[in-house]
Design an enzyme around this catalytic site. Structure first.
Site, mmCIF file in Angstrom:
data_model
loop_
_atom_site.group_PDB
_atom_site.id
_atom_site.type_symbol
_atom_site.label_atom_id
_atom_site.label_comp_id
_atom_site.label_asym_id
_atom_site.label_seq_id
_atom_site.Cartn_x
_atom_site.Cartn_y
_atom_site.Cartn_z
ATOM 1 N N HIS A 176 46.768 34.740 56.997
ATOM 2 C CA HIS A 176 45.672 34.938 57.944
ATOM 3 C C HIS A 176 44.647 33.857 57.631
ATOM 4 C CE1 HIS A 176 42.612 36.623 60.476
ATOM 5 N NE2 HIS A 176 41.815 36.896 59.444
ATOM 6 N N SER B 229 47.297 39.820 68.027
ATOM 7 C CA SER B 229 46.593 40.361 69.187
ATOM 8 C C SER B 229 45.904 39.255 69.978
ATOM 9 C CB SER B 229 45.571 41.404 68.729
ATOM 10 O OG SER B 229 44.830 41.906 69.819
ATOM 11 N N HIS C 127 55.055 40.369 73.724
ATOM 12 C CA HIS C 127 55.494 40.738 72.382
ATOM 13 C C HIS C 127 55.745 39.467 71.576
ATOM 14 C CE1 HIS C 127 55.912 45.000 73.396
ATOM 15 N NE2 HIS C 127 56.378 44.577 74.557
ATOM 16 N N ASN D 189 38.478 39.393 53.239
ATOM 17 C CA ASN D 189 39.084 38.064 53.147
ATOM 18 C C ASN D 189 38.906 37.424 51.774
ATOM 19 O OD1 ASN D 189 40.337 37.472 55.678
ATOM 20 N ND2 ASN D 189 38.308 37.447 56.618
ATOM 21 N N ASP E 250 29.252 52.438 50.331
ATOM 22 C CA ASP E 250 28.650 51.106 50.357
ATOM 23 C C ASP E 250 27.862 50.909 49.066
ATOM 24 O OD1 ASP E 250 28.114 48.852 52.585
ATOM 25 O OD2 ASP E 250 26.313 49.070 51.355
#
Length: 317
Positions: A178, A153, A171, A123, A37
């Site tokens: 995204h 998901s 499925h 992102n 980090d």
């Protein structure tokens, strides 16, 4: 298959990175986790906190803090450090900040001698994955973004509630960015092996109120709903990262919707986008090309066009 010693570095010890590390510890996915980090004390504190889990887990995972210079012998590097959208922004609105962060991270990691596999969650994930690929010089198979794994998901969870079944019996995939231009490939969604369109056609009265477009919208917006209510998403994406990493380290050959760099697949080139792929010891073993219908193909091409336009804004050279 790349030689694997079970060593994983998590870059970013915040909510997503720590949730991912916690998932890997509880699932005994790897032998070692190195937390990195920009605030070294936070990495040390997280590693110390994780070490106190070991009396309650099936297997001991060695967890410690490190730096970019220590990444040379890692098998997998999980990149979670990045920028967060502000209220009213989309993931693409933070592109410039994300590019700066990626450069600061990837260059010193590659200088350490790293030659493993990157798994990216920062992102805008499709474009950051592309950045990592370009900055690292690694083969495209060795740079994987979480992409629409978490969206797929979420889709399965929403459908499981409608059909009152386990989400693992559903499925199907959300594909594309995204982000705002993602879509659900309904022609490939099945429940117990049966196409959802056939189920709805055979049980018109039972499912007459089911609005697939509404399900697709809720799938796309699920992350924002969480983000606006508590300021972050962490557990779902943390588990998605652990799932992808496990498939790499164990050479499981799972099919997962990930951000992958396309080179002719789906008739697209030089773009990174969410598609199903076989994930194994060498990263992306194969990209699965679904036979999309005409509407889905149009949506996929449109999403790729949006991503390509933003990729062209980059100044990586």
């Amino acid at each position: 298959m790349l030689g694997k010693s079970g060593k994983v570095a998590v870059i970013g010890a915040g909510l997503v990175g720590s949730s991912c590390a916690y998932s890997m510890i509880n699932q005994s996915i790897c032998r070692e986790i190195m937390m990195v980090d920009r605030t070294y004390d936070r990495a040390v504190a997280q590693a110390l906190d994780f070490s106190h889990c070991m009396d309650f887990t099936h297997n001991r995972t060695k967890v410690y803090a490190g730096t970019y210079a220590d990444c040379g012998n890692m098998d997998v590097i999980i990149l979670t450090a990045g920028a967060n959208p502000k209220p009213g922004q989309t993931r693409l609105d933070i592109l410039e900040e994300a590019e700066s962060i990626a450069k600061d991270i990837v260059v010193p990691i590659m200088n350490s001698g790293f030659n493993g596999i990157f798994v990216v969650a920062a992102n805008p994930v499709d474009i950051v994955t592309y950045m990592v690929w370009k900055l690292s010089g690694l083969p495209r198979e060795h740079v994987i973004g979480t992409g629409t794994s978490i969206d797929s998901s979420r889709l399965k969870t929403l459908l499981s509630e409608v059909f009152s079944i386990d989400p693992r019996s559903v499925h199907g995939y959300a594909l594309g960015e995204h982000g705002e231009s993602q879509f659900v490939a309904w022609s490939h969604v099945t429940i117990g092996g049966k196409p959802i369109m056939h189920i709805m056609d055979q049980h018109k009265e039972r499912f007459k109120h089911l609005d697939l477009e509404d399900i697709a919208r809720k799938t796309k917006d699920a992350g924002w709903e969480i983000f606006t209510r508590k300021g972050s998403t962490q557990f779902g994406i943390g588990n998605a990262l652990a799932h992808i990493t496990r498939s790499i380290l164990n050479d499981e050959h799972k099919i997962i919707a990930v951000s992958a760099i396309l080179d002719g697949e789906y008739e697209q080139h030089n773009v990174c986008v969410g598609v199903p792929a076989i994930i194994g010891g060498n990263g992306i073993q194969e990209i699965i090309e679904l036979n999309l219908d005409a509407t889905e193909r149009e949506k996929f091409n449109s999403s790729c066009e949006i991503l390509s336009g933003n990729i062209n804004r980059l100044t990586l050279a």
